[in-house]
Design a protein around this motif. Structure first.
Motif, mmCIF file in Angstrom:
data_model
loop_
_atom_site.group_PDB
_atom_site.id
_atom_site.type_symbol
_atom_site.label_atom_id
_atom_site.label_comp_id
_atom_site.label_asym_id
_atom_site.label_seq_id
_atom_site.Cartn_x
_atom_site.Cartn_y
_atom_site.Cartn_z
ATOM 1 N N ALA A 122 0.848 -1.195 0.000
ATOM 2 C CA ALA A 122 0.000 0.000 0.000
ATOM 3 C C ALA A 122 0.881 1.243 0.000
ATOM 4 O O ALA A 122 1.826 1.342 0.773
ATOM 5 N N LYS A 123 0.536 2.206 -0.854
ATOM 6 C CA LYS A 123 1.318 3.437 -0.937
ATOM 7 C C LYS A 123 0.799 4.532 -0.014
ATOM 8 O O LYS A 123 1.501 5.506 0.246
ATOM 9 N N GLN A 154 6.166 10.186 12.891
ATOM 10 C CA GLN A 154 5.392 9.321 11.998
ATOM 11 C C GLN A 154 5.713 9.608 10.531
ATOM 12 O O GLN A 154 5.813 8.688 9.709
ATOM 13 N N VAL A 155 5.887 10.879 10.205
ATOM 14 C CA VAL A 155 6.217 11.250 8.824
ATOM 15 C C VAL A 155 7.594 10.714 8.446
ATOM 16 O O VAL A 155 7.795 10.209 7.337
ATOM 17 N N GLU A 159 8.406 8.208 5.411
ATOM 18 C CA GLU A 159 9.413 8.495 4.381
ATOM 19 C C GLU A 159 10.355 7.313 4.199
ATOM 20 O O GLU A 159 10.663 6.913 3.064
ATOM 21 N N ASP A 160 10.789 6.720 5.299
ATOM 22 C CA ASP A 160 11.696 5.559 5.228
ATOM 23 C C ASP A 160 11.021 4.366 4.559
ATOM 24 O O ASP A 160 11.677 3.581 3.860
ATOM 25 N N ALA A 161 9.711 4.231 4.770
ATOM 26 C CA ALA A 161 8.973 3.077 4.242
ATOM 27 C C ALA A 161 8.428 3.306 2.833
ATOM 28 O O ALA A 161 7.915 2.376 2.214
ATOM 29 N N HIS A 189 5.569 20.108 4.486
ATOM 30 C CA HIS A 189 6.577 20.113 3.425
ATOM 31 C C HIS A 189 6.957 18.723 2.926
ATOM 32 O O HIS A 189 7.444 18.586 1.797
ATOM 33 N N SER A 190 6.765 17.704 3.718
ATOM 34 C CA SER A 190 7.195 16.372 3.303
ATOM 35 C C SER A 190 6.340 15.853 2.146
ATOM 36 O O SER A 190 5.104 15.944 2.181
#
Length: 303
Positions: A122-123, A154-155, A159-161, A189-190
């Motif tokens: 899942a994206k 959490q963000v 990002e890592d995943a 911003h992420s």
């Protein structure tokens, strides 16, 4: 005898061909814009995944959005059958998992679910916002900024995943008004944090919704094709299918034009909530699929 092309002729011919191809590409791009549909499992209530997954392709969707209780229970079904078996079911149906919807976990409780999303492919994970409700002006901006600061762990994990967290705007929540969405779009911003845009929870003004989508569209990663309806206190189920595009009064054309203008690449779901929560939107699986397809055709014919 036909004159051989000299170097200058070849250059002009090549330039003309490239220009024609570029023009054709622009034209094809305009004609080729389409919505990328995902099918929300909760539209089928608590039907088994084995029954829902074959419907994904039938609705023109490229993936499924899996919901948990109260609105459904397919997320719990995944755990019951096991992750590997679920992936096999997806392969058998020729589809994939696009979204995990987890309002029940809230934005700060997504740690383990991010890992599950990565494992299952899942994206996106959709959830709600947390913080002061129904704020306006500078108070709203400050609250959104505070929320985003708290959400950084959490963000970072998302990002890592390679997973995106999508926050839905919802009535009586931190993200609930056009201004709060503008503040979020400005401050988040992420690239792995975005908006799940729900027209149902915003003023039912077609032009306002279109303009707002164009304004915050760069941060929209999921779009609910969903409108409010005339609630009847004496019969909460009356007119509830008017939430679907093409049935209620909302003109979706300004929003579709905005999505096309910004070249929207996120996902879209034909959506509604039935009363009570957890039941399918129609009596049979075939009828649910028909209603989704009717709404999808309404949208596609207006792009």
């Amino acid at each position: 005898m036909q004159r051989l092309l000299d170097r200058r002729d070849c250059g002009l011919l090549l330039a003309g061909s490239l220009a024609a191809l570029a023009l054709r590409g622009k034209q094809d791009s305009s004609k080729g814009f389409r919505l990328r549909y995902v099918l929300a499992s909760c539209m089928y209530g608590k039907a088994p995944l084995e029954e829902i997954l074959p419907e994904v392709k039938k609705t023109g969707a490229e993936s499924i959005d899996v919901w948990p209780a109260i609105h459904a229970n397919q997320r719990e079904q995944i755990e019951a059958m096991g992750h590997e078996r679920f992936l096999e079911r997806l392969d058998e149906a020729g589809t994939r998992l696009g979204i995990l919807t987890r309002f029940d976990l809230g934005p700060f409780g997504l740690g383990e679910e991010i890992l599950v999303a990565k494992k299952l492919g899942a994206k996106t994970i959709v959830t709600g916002s947390a913080g002061p409700k129904d704020l306006a002006g500078s108070e709203s901006r400050t609250a959104v900024k505070t929320f985003l600061e708290k959400l950084k762990p959490q963000v970072a994990q998302a990002e890592d995943a390679g997973v995106t967290i999508a926050i839905e705007n919802h009535a009586r929540a931190l993200l609930s008004t056009p201004d709060s969405l503008r503040h979020f779009a400005e401050l988040a911003h992420s690239p792995n944090l975005g908006i799940a845009f729900a027209p149902y929870h915003l003023p039912q003004d077609a032009k306002l919704l279109g303009a707002l989508l164009e304004e915050v569209g760069a941060k929209v990663v999921h779009y609910y094709a969903w409108q409010s309806f005339a609630h009847d206190p004496g019969d909460p189920t009356k007119n509830e299918r008017d939430q679907l595009p093409g049935r209620g009064p909302l003109d979706f054309c300004p929003m579709l034009e905005a999505l096309k203008k910004i070249d929207y690449r996120g996902t879209t779901s034909v959506f509604m909530h039935p009363t009570p929560r957890g039941i399918p939107i129609a009596e049979t699986t075939e009828e649910v699929t028909r209603l989704v397809n009717d709404a999808r055709r309404y949208l596609d014919e207006r792009i």
